[in-house]
Write an enzyme that holds these catalytic residues in place. Sequence first.
Site, short mmCIF file in Angstrom:
data_model
loop_
_atom_site.label_atom_id
_atom_site.label_comp_id
_atom_site.label_asym_id
_atom_site.label_seq_id
_atom_site.Cartn_x
_atom_site.Cartn_y
_atom_site.Cartn_z
N PRO A 17 0.71 -1.22 0.22
CA PRO A 17 0.09 0.04 0.17
C PRO A 17 0.83 1.24 0.20
O PRO A 17 1.91 1.32 0.54
CB PRO A 17 -0.66 0.04 1.35
CG PRO A 17 -0.19 -0.88 2.26
CD PRO A 17 0.53 -2.14 1.02
N TYR A 30 11.22 9.16 1.65
CA TYR A 30 11.27 8.30 0.74
C TYR A 30 12.00 8.58 -0.50
O TYR A 30 12.17 7.83 -1.42
CB TYR A 30 9.69 7.58 0.35
CG TYR A 30 9.00 7.11 1.56
CD1 TYR A 30 9.25 5.72 2.20
CD2 TYR A 30 7.79 7.66 2.07
CE1 TYR A 30 8.66 5.35 3.11
CE2 TYR A 30 7.28 7.29 3.18
CZ TYR A 30 7.56 5.90 3.67
OH TYR A 30 6.92 5.70 4.51
N HIS A 106 12.41 -2.36 3.01
CA HIS A 106 11.95 -1.15 3.37
C HIS A 106 12.86 0.15 3.11
O HIS A 106 13.73 -0.21 3.30
CB HIS A 106 11.48 -1.02 4.85
CG HIS A 106 10.51 -2.17 5.34
ND1 HIS A 106 8.99 -1.57 5.16
CD2 HIS A 106 10.56 -3.41 5.98
CE1 HIS A 106 8.46 -2.95 5.72
NE2 HIS A 106 9.36 -3.77 5.90
N ARG A 117 6.32 0.95 14.13
CA ARG A 117 6.95 0.68 12.91
C ARG A 117 8.05 -0.33 13.02
O ARG A 117 8.56 -1.08 12.62
CB ARG A 117 7.46 1.67 12.04
CG ARG A 117 6.43 2.63 11.38
CD ARG A 117 7.07 3.33 10.45
NE ARG A 117 6.17 4.52 10.26
CZ ARG A 117 5.15 4.62 9.17
NH1 ARG A 117 5.04 3.56 8.50
NH2 ARG A 117 4.45 5.49 8.82
#
Length: 154
Positions: A17, A30, A106, A117
């Site tokens: 997602p 990111y 990740h 997390r």
Amino acid sequence: MTGPADPSRTVLLLNGPNLNLLGTRDPEQYGTTTLEQVERRVGDLGGELGVEVVCAQSNSEGALVDRIHRARHWAGIVINPGAYAHYSIALRDAIDAIEAPVVEIHISNVYAREEFRHTSVTSPVVAGYVAGCGVFGYELALRAVLQRAAERRA
């Protein structure tokens, strides 16, 4: 849907997602590389390493499980489960149920982020884990999954 020409030389690159928003979603965390660019880089590396890379992304947990099931006899799976890593028992069970090696990736260092997390339900059942290397981690994960596949064949 037909499968790959040679499943033993095919790796699934599976993204969960919100990864469809790579490049625009929280670029400080990111980066600005898009998912399409990641897929192209990993596909190119796969070609250099002699494997086909099949790419898929879904925001739906069930669709991710279905993709894992279809790739259960492939060389391996590189997966970024996104937030599902923290709570999806269905995804964990799908990974645990297959023979193909799975390497989890990740982009960010999840242990340098929010405490929720820090827990992963998927990581205990994967063959390898890459985190905090940015999108370069996908290339590391591809190399790792191919190494794990070679070890299983030996």
